[in-house]
Design an enzyme around this catalytic site. Structure first.
Site, PDB file in Angstrom:
ATOM      1  N   LYS A   1       0.859  -1.183   0.000  1.00 33.63           N
ATOM      2  CA  LYS A   1       0.000   0.000   0.000  1.00 33.63           C
ATOM      3  C   LYS A   1       0.888   1.223   0.000  1.00 33.63           C
ATOM      4  O   LYS A   1       2.029   1.168   0.470  1.00 33.63           O
ATOM      5  CB  LYS A   1      -0.883   0.018   1.254  1.00 33.63           C
ATOM      6  CG  LYS A   1      -2.146   0.831   1.084  1.00 33.63           C
ATOM      7  CD  LYS A   1      -3.212   0.040   0.355  1.00 33.63           C
ATOM      8  CE  LYS A   1      -4.457   0.841   0.135  1.00 33.63           C
ATOM      9  NZ  LYS A   1      -5.517  -0.018  -0.409  1.00 33.63           N
TER      10      LYS A   1
HETATM   11  P1  NAD Z   1     -13.189   7.638  -3.311  1.00 36.84           P
HETATM   12  O1  NAD Z   1     -12.193   8.706  -3.008  1.00 36.84           O
HETATM   13  O2  NAD Z   1     -13.659   7.431  -4.699  1.00 36.84           O
HETATM   14  O3  NAD Z   1     -14.510   7.854  -2.413  1.00 36.84           O
HETATM   15  C1  NAD Z   1     -14.475   7.977  -1.033  1.00 36.84           C
HETATM   16  C2  NAD Z   1     -15.809   8.531  -0.573  1.00 36.84           C
HETATM   17  O4  NAD Z   1     -15.796   8.609   0.852  1.00 36.84           O
HETATM   18  C3  NAD Z   1     -16.090   9.950  -1.072  1.00 36.84           C
HETATM   19  O5  NAD Z   1     -17.474  10.079  -1.307  1.00 36.84           O
HETATM   20  C4  NAD Z   1     -15.647  10.810   0.104  1.00 36.84           C
HETATM   21  O6  NAD Z   1     -16.317  12.088   0.117  1.00 36.84           O
HETATM   22  C5  NAD Z   1     -16.112   9.932   1.241  1.00 36.84           C
HETATM   23  N1  NAD Z   1     -15.455  10.231   2.526  1.00 36.84           N
HETATM   24  C6  NAD Z   1     -14.181  10.613   2.748  1.00 36.84           C
HETATM   25  N2  NAD Z   1     -13.993  10.811   4.069  1.00 36.84           N
HETATM   26  C7  NAD Z   1     -15.165  10.532   4.665  1.00 36.84           C
HETATM   27  C8  NAD Z   1     -15.632  10.561   6.002  1.00 36.84           C
HETATM   28  N3  NAD Z   1     -14.830  10.958   6.988  1.00 36.84           N
HETATM   29  N4  NAD Z   1     -16.925  10.195   6.245  1.00 36.84           N
HETATM   30  C9  NAD Z   1     -17.734   9.822   5.236  1.00 36.84           C
HETATM   31  N5  NAD Z   1     -17.367   9.799   3.958  1.00 36.84           N
HETATM   32  C10 NAD Z   1     -16.106  10.150   3.677  1.00 36.84           C
HETATM   33  O7  NAD Z   1     -12.573   6.292  -2.674  1.00 36.84           O
HETATM   34  P2  NAD Z   1     -12.923   4.796  -3.058  1.00 36.84           P
HETATM   35  O8  NAD Z   1     -11.958   4.351  -4.096  1.00 36.84           O
HETATM   36  O9  NAD Z   1     -14.380   4.668  -3.283  1.00 36.84           O
HETATM   37  O10 NAD Z   1     -12.493   4.049  -1.710  1.00 36.84           O
HETATM   38  C11 NAD Z   1     -13.379   3.969  -0.589  1.00 36.84           C
HETATM   39  C12 NAD Z   1     -12.913   2.880   0.345  1.00 36.84           C
HETATM   40  O11 NAD Z   1     -12.878   1.659  -0.372  1.00 36.84           O
HETATM   41  C13 NAD Z   1     -11.503   3.056   0.932  1.00 36.84           C
HETATM   42  O12 NAD Z   1     -11.500   2.539   2.243  1.00 36.84           O
HETATM   43  C14 NAD Z   1     -10.656   2.197   0.048  1.00 36.84           C
HETATM   44  O13 NAD Z   1      -9.491   1.745   0.711  1.00 36.84           O
HETATM   45  C15 NAD Z   1     -11.602   1.064  -0.234  1.00 36.84           C
HETATM   46  N6  NAD Z   1     -11.279   0.308  -1.456  1.00 36.84           N
HETATM   47  C16 NAD Z   1     -11.236   0.906  -2.668  1.00 36.84           C
HETATM   48  C17 NAD Z   1     -10.962   0.143  -3.790  1.00 36.84           C
HETATM   49  C18 NAD Z   1     -10.981   0.731  -5.177  1.00 36.84           C
HETATM   50  O14 NAD Z   1     -10.814  -0.024  -6.134  1.00 36.84           O
HETATM   51  N7  NAD Z   1     -11.224   2.016  -5.353  1.00 36.84           N
HETATM   52  C19 NAD Z   1     -10.694  -1.234  -3.663  1.00 36.84           C
HETATM   53  C20 NAD Z   1     -10.758  -1.810  -2.399  1.00 36.84           C
HETATM   54  C21 NAD Z   1     -11.061  -1.029  -1.304  1.00 36.84           C
END
Ligand code: NAD
Length: 412
Positions: free
Chosen positions: A102
């Site tokens: 990561k």
């Molecule tokens: P992203 O940046 O596209 O979206 C994140 C969302 O969470 C946004 O709407 C943001 O405004 C919101 N957010 C941020 N801080 C917040 C808070 N304190 N309270 C509530 N909402 C909040 O990110 P993503 O890619 O959708 O990732 C989201 C989660 O999924 C992360 O934990 C990431 O590690 C996990 N994840 C992502 C992927 C991927 O392929 N993108 C894969 C596995 C896991």
């Protein structure tokens, strides 16, 4: 409890259950490499700003390491280390030929102009370029990063090598060697996992109430897919707060709001609520899809759902996990629920190495096969061992990595 403490507690519990040799347990508790880099850039006003970046490679035993890059003000070495460890287990659970890694930069990407973001990304990429590569460590997006950031990393790495290397990152734009279906893959996988879990619980998807924290890449796609399967999405949120409508929200309209750069609470057809309130709404499916550590000992007792599908990494602390299990709330753990992204990243990497690209249907159907296969394998193990799904998922993953470690032996 920090995310790293939670990850280590969960690992130690599973190691004890598996009777893992103490030396192997010690070995797997520690990341293989942790790199901290300074990322100085000139901002648009011409002044120097210095950010701190990280790349942690937890394991490379099953293959090159794989894991996202996060841009967020809370990024630190502990969090990145915990997330790298989770990636090791996730890749092993899915049977992918990868270890876990990561990375991240401690910054607020919303406060950087596009030019500043590009400069910061390129400097960070050149600082870590010696330890990444298609046969070493393959980054992907995470919170705060996207396809454009991956394109800059791929370009920076390729410039250093003097040749175009598409396989160095995944979730690139399709034009640069990205895979069809990658952008939606994590949310799609979350929805598949939710559907399998609902079937296991004997609950209908039609009309099931869904609450999603974090309406980003993962949360918005999961919401749209579950809506398409007949569920009623009653609340979603972003960093500014949430919106609630017990009659159901118009998910495509909300996606348009988010795409237009607005906050979901600006959407008029619902009642604004805080992120804390959102987690406690009555529903059948709760999807934390934002940050880690959202379900804690403090709020787990008040959560009113039947099923939690962890879109985010590490959204449930170890204490909350215990409370929720005692309350008979079924949890599909992160390393299973959100593995769709790394599965399609793997497909993208394979396509890049072969310079041969697949149709989207093929990507989606292979994704579904791997994810639902892993769900049912994990569920069977959970039933055989009389444990919850998280413990079973970790048992399978840790067993694979431990066996591979023993087979390879300790160098020198
Ligand atoms: P992203 O940046 O596209 O979206 C994140 C969302 O969470 C946004 O709407 C943001 O405004 C919101 N957010 C941020 N801080 C917040 C808070 N304190 N309270 C509530 N909402 C909040 O990110 P993503 O890619 O959708 O990732 C989201 C989660 O999924 C992360 O934990 C990431 O590690 C996990 N994840 C992502 C992927 C991927 O392929 N993108 C894969 C596995 C896991």
């Amino acid at each position: 409890m920090s995310m790293l403490a939670t990850a280590l507690t969960q690992f130690d519990e599973v190691a004890g259950r598996l009777d893992l040799e103490p030396q192997i347990q010690q070995h797997l508790r520690h990341p293989r490499r942790s790199l901290i880099v300074s990322v100085p850039i000139r901002n648009d006003a011409g002044d120097l700003e210095v950010f701190t970046g990280y790349r942690v490679q937890h394991s490379m035993t099953l293959g090159p390491s794989k894991g996202g890059i996060r841009y967020h003000p809370d990024v630190d070495l502990e969090e990145v280390t915990a997330l790298a460890m989770l990636m090791t287990w996730k890749c092993a659970l899915m049977g992918l030929p990868y270890g876990g890694a990561k990375g991240g930069v401690r910054c607020d990407p919303l406060k950087l102009s596009p030019r500043e973001l590009e400069r910061m990304t390129r400097r960070y990429a050149s600082e870590i370029h010696l330890c990444i590569g298609p046969d070493r460590d393959i980054p992907a997006p995470d919170m705060g990063t996207n396809e454009q950031v991956m394109a800059w990393i791929m370009d920076t790495y390729s410039m250093q090598r003097g040749t175009t290397v598409p396989g160095v990152v995944t979730n690139k734009p399709v034009l640069l060697g990205g895979s069809l279906g990658r952008v939606e893959s994590t949310g799609r996988g979350v929805a598949y996992a939710a559907a399998e879990a609902m079937a296991h619980l004997g609950l209908p998807l039609a009309g099931a109430r869904v609450v999603v924290q974090g309406f980003g890449n993962v949360g918005s796609v999961a919401a749209r897919m579950l809506n398409g399967m007949g569920c009623r999405v009653v609340a979603v949120s972003d960093v500014q707060g949430g919106i609630y409508n017990p009659e159901g929200l118009d998910v495509p309209a909300l996606q348009a709001v988010a795409r237009a750069g607005q906050w979901v609470r600006q959407y008029p057809e619902g009642e604004p609520i805080s992120n804390e309130e959102l987690l406690l709404l009555p529903c059948e499916i709760l999807i934390p899809a934002a940050l880690g550590g959202q379900l804690t000992a403090g709020n787990a007792g008040a959560v009113q759902t039947r099923l939690i599908v962890e879109g985010a990494n590490g959204p449930t602390t170890a204490e909350a996990d215990r409370h929720l299990r005692e309350r008979d709330i079924f949890i599909v753990p992160d390393i299973l629920a959100n593995a769709g992204g790394v599965i399609v990243s793997y497909f993208e990497w394979v396509q890049d190495l072969q310079f041969f690209f697949w149709k989207e249907d093929e990507v989606n159907s292979r994704l579904r096969d791997i994810l639902t296969g892993a769900f049912h394998r994990t569920l069977r193990l959970a039933q055989q061992e009389g444990v919850d799904l998280r413990t079973a998922a970790l048992m399978e993953a840790v067993t694979r990595v431990a066996q591979a470690t023993k087979l390879r032996g300790i160098y020198p």
